[in-house]
Design an enzyme around this catalytic site. Sequence first.
Site, PDB file in Angstrom:
ATOM      1  N   GLU A 123      31.122  10.317   8.592  1.00  0.00           N
ATOM      2  CA  GLU A 123      32.198   9.332   8.485  1.00  0.00           C
ATOM      3  C   GLU A 123      32.663   9.140   7.051  1.00  0.00           C
ATOM      4  O   GLU A 123      31.903   9.333   6.114  1.00  0.00           O
ATOM      5  CB  GLU A 123      31.710   7.982   9.042  1.00  0.00           C
ATOM      6  CG  GLU A 123      31.520   8.039  10.544  1.00  0.00           C
ATOM      7  CD  GLU A 123      30.981   6.747  11.158  1.00  0.00           C
ATOM      8  OE1 GLU A 123      31.416   6.421  12.264  1.00  0.00           O
ATOM      9  OE2 GLU A 123      30.136   6.083  10.557  1.00  0.00           O
ATOM     10  N   CYS A 136      35.119   5.841   0.312  1.00  0.00           N
ATOM     11  CA  CYS A 136      33.668   5.879   0.406  1.00  0.00           C
ATOM     12  C   CYS A 136      33.299   7.187   1.118  1.00  0.00           C
ATOM     13  O   CYS A 136      33.617   7.389   2.285  1.00  0.00           O
ATOM     14  CB  CYS A 136      33.207   4.655   1.193  1.00  0.00           C
ATOM     15  SG  CYS A 136      31.437   4.535   1.358  1.00  0.00           S
ATOM     16  N   CYS A 143      20.719  10.393   7.231  1.00  0.00           N
ATOM     17  CA  CYS A 143      19.967  10.240   5.985  1.00  0.00           C
ATOM     18  C   CYS A 143      18.487  10.264   6.330  1.00  0.00           C
ATOM     19  O   CYS A 143      18.079   9.701   7.340  1.00  0.00           O
ATOM     20  CB  CYS A 143      20.320   8.914   5.308  1.00  0.00           C
ATOM     21  SG  CYS A 143      19.533   8.714   3.698  1.00  0.00           S
ATOM     22  N   CYS A 147      15.893   3.563   5.130  1.00  0.00           N
ATOM     23  CA  CYS A 147      15.820   2.186   4.640  1.00  0.00           C
ATOM     24  C   CYS A 147      15.927   1.280   5.872  1.00  0.00           C
ATOM     25  O   CYS A 147      16.753   1.516   6.755  1.00  0.00           O
ATOM     26  CB  CYS A 147      16.928   1.902   3.636  1.00  0.00           C
ATOM     27  SG  CYS A 147      16.807   2.972   2.188  1.00  0.00           S
ATOM     28  N   CYS A 150      19.365  -0.222   7.078  1.00  0.00           N
ATOM     29  CA  CYS A 150      20.544   0.656   7.073  1.00  0.00           C
ATOM     30  C   CYS A 150      20.661   1.424   8.382  1.00  0.00           C
ATOM     31  O   CYS A 150      19.720   2.101   8.808  1.00  0.00           O
ATOM     32  CB  CYS A 150      20.449   1.623   5.893  1.00  0.00           C
ATOM     33  SG  CYS A 150      21.766   2.852   5.877  1.00  0.00           S
ATOM     34  N   CYS A 374      29.216  -1.431   4.511  1.00  0.00           N
ATOM     35  CA  CYS A 374      28.015  -0.792   3.946  1.00  0.00           C
ATOM     36  C   CYS A 374      26.894  -0.768   4.976  1.00  0.00           C
ATOM     37  O   CYS A 374      26.561  -1.799   5.549  1.00  0.00           O
ATOM     38  CB  CYS A 374      27.463  -1.581   2.769  1.00  0.00           C
ATOM     39  SG  CYS A 374      28.549  -1.742   1.393  1.00  0.00           S
TER      40      CYS A 374
HETATM   41  N1  SAH Z   1      22.113   6.463   0.115  1.00  0.00           N
HETATM   42  C1  SAH Z   1      22.754   5.868  -0.990  1.00  0.00           C
HETATM   43  C2  SAH Z   1      24.229   5.647  -0.794  1.00  0.00           C
HETATM   44  C3  SAH Z   1      24.712   5.126   0.558  1.00  0.00           C
HETATM   45  S1  SAH Z   1      24.370   3.479   1.021  1.00  0.00           S
HETATM   46  C4  SAH Z   1      22.082   4.562  -1.342  1.00  0.00           C
HETATM   47  O1  SAH Z   1      21.289   4.082  -0.564  1.00  0.00           O
HETATM   48  O2  SAH Z   1      22.342   4.059  -2.425  1.00  0.00           O
HETATM   49  C5  SAH Z   1      25.524   2.420   0.192  1.00  0.00           C
HETATM   50  C6  SAH Z   1      24.964   0.991  -0.042  1.00  0.00           C
HETATM   51  O3  SAH Z   1      24.949   0.199   1.165  1.00  0.00           O
HETATM   52  C7  SAH Z   1      23.527   1.019  -0.519  1.00  0.00           C
HETATM   53  O4  SAH Z   1      23.318   0.115  -1.559  1.00  0.00           O
HETATM   54  C8  SAH Z   1      22.806   0.576   0.718  1.00  0.00           C
HETATM   55  O5  SAH Z   1      21.546   0.131   0.430  1.00  0.00           O
HETATM   56  C9  SAH Z   1      23.721  -0.475   1.276  1.00  0.00           C
HETATM   57  N2  SAH Z   1      23.427  -0.828   2.673  1.00  0.00           N
HETATM   58  C10 SAH Z   1      22.812  -0.077   3.596  1.00  0.00           C
HETATM   59  N3  SAH Z   1      22.719  -0.748   4.777  1.00  0.00           N
HETATM   60  C11 SAH Z   1      23.323  -1.939   4.579  1.00  0.00           C
HETATM   61  C12 SAH Z   1      23.576  -3.065   5.437  1.00  0.00           C
HETATM   62  N4  SAH Z   1      23.224  -3.044   6.720  1.00  0.00           N
HETATM   63  N5  SAH Z   1      24.231  -4.114   4.907  1.00  0.00           N
HETATM   64  C13 SAH Z   1      24.641  -4.105   3.611  1.00  0.00           C
HETATM   65  N6  SAH Z   1      24.432  -3.073   2.767  1.00  0.00           N
HETATM   66  C14 SAH Z   1      23.776  -2.002   3.243  1.00  0.00           C
HETATM   67 FE1  SF4 Z   2      19.899   6.499   3.291  1.00  0.00          FE
HETATM   68 FE2  SF4 Z   2      20.905   4.200   4.140  1.00  0.00          FE
HETATM   69 FE3  SF4 Z   2      18.746   4.216   2.553  1.00  0.00          FE
HETATM   70 FE4  SF4 Z   2      21.155   4.886   1.541  1.00  0.00          FE
HETATM   71  S1  SF4 Z   2      20.563   2.884   2.349  1.00  0.00           S
HETATM   72  S2  SF4 Z   2      19.174   5.955   1.247  1.00  0.00           S
HETATM   73  S3  SF4 Z   2      22.066   5.925   3.354  1.00  0.00           S
HETATM   74  S4  SF4 Z   2      18.874   5.056   4.653  1.00  0.00           S
END
Ligand code: SAH
Ligand code: SF4
Length: 401
Positions: A123, A136, A143, A147, A150, A374
């Site tokens: 996406e 973005c 991934c 996390c 996420c 995000c």
């Molecule tokens: N993988 C990279 C880039 C993609 S995520 C990273 O983790 O930095 C982009 C941002 O969105 C990151 O800071 C991530 O931690 C945040 N993010 C992920 N899930 C989220 C959620 N459910 N609500 C708000 N921010 C979130």
């Molecule tokens: Fe991967 Fe989501 Fe963690 Fe970014 S925030 S490293 S996209 S699992």
Amino acid sequence: MQTAANLMPIPGHVDPVPVPRAMPVREDGKIDLVGLTREQIKAALEAGGLEPKQAKLRAKQLWHWIYHRGATDFTTMTDIAKVQHPWLAERFVVARPEVVTAQVSTDGTRKWLLRSPDGHDFEMVFIPDADRGTLCVSSQVGCTLNCRFCFTGTMRLVRNLTPGEIVGQVMLARDALGEWPSQPEGRMLTNIVMMGMGEPLYNFDAVRDALKIVMDGDGLGLSRRRITLSTSGVVPMIARAGEEIGVNLAVSLHAVTKEVRDEIVPLNRKYGIDELLAACAAYPGANNARRITFEYVMLKDKNDSAEDAHELVRLLRHYKLPAKVNLIPFNPWPGADYECSTPERIRAFSNIVFEAGISAPVRTPRGRDIMAACGQLKSAAEKKSRAELDRLADEKQAALG
Ligand code: SAH
Ligand code: SF4
């Protein structure tokens, strides 16, 4: 104490080394020129039979048509001899990722679900603002880093995107916004953030090669100051990112204690907070004019106390980091373990950091209604049913004991 949770292996290759990549071949046998360097285009033309000198000139012309004019059809390339058009069309294409769906949020945010030629979905999101427009961009399908907050991290299928698929997102956005030929001023698409699906530093070579094309002056021409790469903390690759790509750095910090960061960003078990912040302090090009962004997702009763905010300030000062903090209200998704902090908590957290002289804006969530905010990105094909999510949650609970 060792628990199943802290023994969990971190998947994905941790110290990626550059490997020679074969040029991607499509099902129709043609080579997609998008994502190739000038040298690679030249080599491809030579492999097709052109003399080196001619290949060099043609590569330069093709580059200009592809990245400056947005051309996808060789017959429109008027400075290339007509007789050569069919020759090019037999061997090459200038493609775009296939668009599966395109959605528009009530706040103007747009999301595209894209599909690669081998059937992988990813996406991209465009966020228009009064003074800028931010694309973005995804670096991977899914991934590997999981996390806990996420949605993308719950995707099972993961594959690195190719440079062409990464640049292709920018090309497609330019198509959709009607922004060809490339203009130095007055663009809608002004900024790029590598914050879509995936961990960009786990796909280093492709992200570097793609961003080099995006920054090329005779083409898309986006300044490195308008590009931000976000990492969850792949420490060994941070210095190389600074040296070889040189864009702005954002780091997904999200917690200030080992205990909490280990839980919500499992990569922390491999590269801890101190190691990460030391790598940030050494990031080439970071200074007060170009600060490092620390992203901090606000999770209710998890990482949002006044104590956490004070500790964040202490850490940023200790490492003398030219920093700004982005507070991101948690964006919910089906089956998530967390809730968003209250607005009062978020404000109090922001005030503490701000009073210490560090900018700490609270991000307004964009495109939540179309799951474009995000951490909400996850391709439709991968979305699990409620029943399946419950089953997985039970399994996770059982594994954690
Ligand atoms: N993988 C990279 C880039 C993609 S995520 C990273 O983790 O930095 C982009 C941002 O969105 C990151 O800071 C991530 O931690 C945040 N993010 C992920 N899930 C989220 C959620 N459910 N609500 C708000 N921010 C979130
Ligand atoms: Fe991967 Fe989501 Fe963690 Fe970014 S925030 S490293 S996209 S699992």
